[in-house]
Enzyme design. Structure first.
Site, PDB file in Angstrom:
ATOM      1  N   HIS A  30      41.266  48.993  38.760  1.00 16.89           N
ATOM      2  CA  HIS A  30      42.207  49.499  39.757  1.00 16.89           C
ATOM      3  C   HIS A  30      42.561  50.953  39.447  1.00 16.89           C
ATOM      4  O   HIS A  30      42.402  51.405  38.309  1.00 16.89           O
ATOM      5  CB  HIS A  30      43.511  48.687  39.752  1.00 16.89           C
ATOM      6  CG  HIS A  30      43.382  47.298  40.262  1.00 16.89           C
ATOM      7  ND1 HIS A  30      43.813  46.204  39.539  1.00 16.89           N
ATOM      8  CD2 HIS A  30      42.897  46.805  41.431  1.00 16.89           C
ATOM      9  CE1 HIS A  30      43.584  45.097  40.242  1.00 16.89           C
ATOM     10  NE2 HIS A  30      43.041  45.438  41.393  1.00 16.89           N
ATOM     11  N   CYS A  83      50.926  46.056  35.961  1.00 21.12           N
ATOM     12  CA  CYS A  83      50.538  44.968  36.868  1.00 21.12           C
ATOM     13  C   CYS A  83      51.281  43.668  36.605  1.00 21.12           C
ATOM     14  O   CYS A  83      51.154  42.718  37.368  1.00 21.12           O
ATOM     15  CB  CYS A  83      49.026  44.750  36.836  1.00 21.12           C
ATOM     16  SG  CYS A  83      48.335  44.435  35.225  1.00 21.12           S
TER      17      CYS A  83
END
Length: 258
Positions: free
Chosen positions: A163, A248
């Site tokens: 990501h 996250c």
């Protein structure tokens, strides 16, 4: 006054089966992971964050990485449509959690895909990683949702990590930080500061110049301290084995009003 609320989701029994894409699979200790998660959540509490737990999703190995389920801008939650189809069942209970907090809710629709971990907000600029998990239609829908609210959406390439926020995050002054071998295009950011360790690129802004970061980046922590910030370190080694990082493991809602 704006409240500081963090959504979290405890790791489930299938955590060790979580997806890995850019690293080799290593054994995960679920009991240790739970202790590390509890320590992470406690740090948030200790720094004035109200904790809201999203309902467990024990059939979803990656559900602990709750940030991927949504993107927040002001009081609007844009629900993700994860690029990995097996992660899409994580989203409905995340929706319920933000609806209960009074957020306005929008959502990414097919054929768009978008993971929350691909979004880095720096002021009103919203960087979106265009890579493996977020596609062009997801970027288009992100623009449509947030540009009317005053966001400036900037797409940047992501190919070396899972990501965008696996590669870069930002300091309180807006400087983007990253470990150069993992950043596709440092010039995409007006101010970029290289850090010496991969996990040193990941910080959560706790407030008051305090930076939540992984224990595995001592040289980066020293760099941040030299810049006048206060690193607050946590051990998240079991989540790092699954390409996870400090960002996250929570969704930070900074512009809700209590």
């Amino acid at each position: 006054m704006p409240s500081k609320t963090a959504l979290v989701r405890r790791p489930g029994p299938r955590l060790a089966e979580g997806l890995v894409t850019h690293i080799d699979r290593r054994p995960v200790d679920p009991a240790l992971a739970l202790r590390q998660w509890e320590s992470y959540v406690q740090v948030l509490r200790d720094h004035g964050w109200h904790i809201t737990e999203v309902a467990p999703a024990d059939d979803c190995p990656d559900a602990v990485f709750v940030e991927d389920t949504m993107v927040m801008f002001r009081n609007v939650a844009l629900l993700a449509r994860p690029g990995a189809g097996e992660r899409r069942p994580e989203v409905p209970d995340a929706r319920a959690a933000v609806e209960a907090l009074g957020c306005s809710v929008n959502e990414i629709r097919a054929p768009g895909t978008l993971d929350g971990g691909d979004i880095l907000k720096v002021g009103d600029t919203v960087y979106v990683g265009r890579g493996g998990r977020t596609n062009a239609d997801g970027v288009r829908q992100l623009r449509a949702a947030f540009e009317p609210l005053g966001a400036r959406v900037v797409a940047v390439p992501v190919s070396r990590v899972l990501h965008l926020k696996s590669a870069v995050t930002a300091l309180p002054d807006g400087t983007v930080i990253g470990h150069p071998p993992l950043v596709d295009d440092p010039a995409a950011f007006p101010r970029f500061l290289p850090v010496p360790e991969e996990s040193g690129a990941h910080v959560v802004l706790l407030g008051g110049g305090k930076l939540l970061m992984a224990a595995g980046a001592p040289r980066s922590a020293e760099l941040f301290a030299d810049l006048g910030y206060q690193p607050v370190v946590v051990d998240i080694s079991e989540f790092e084995k699954l390409e996870g990082c400090v960002t996250c493991l929570s969704v930070r809602l900074r512009e809700l009003y209590a």
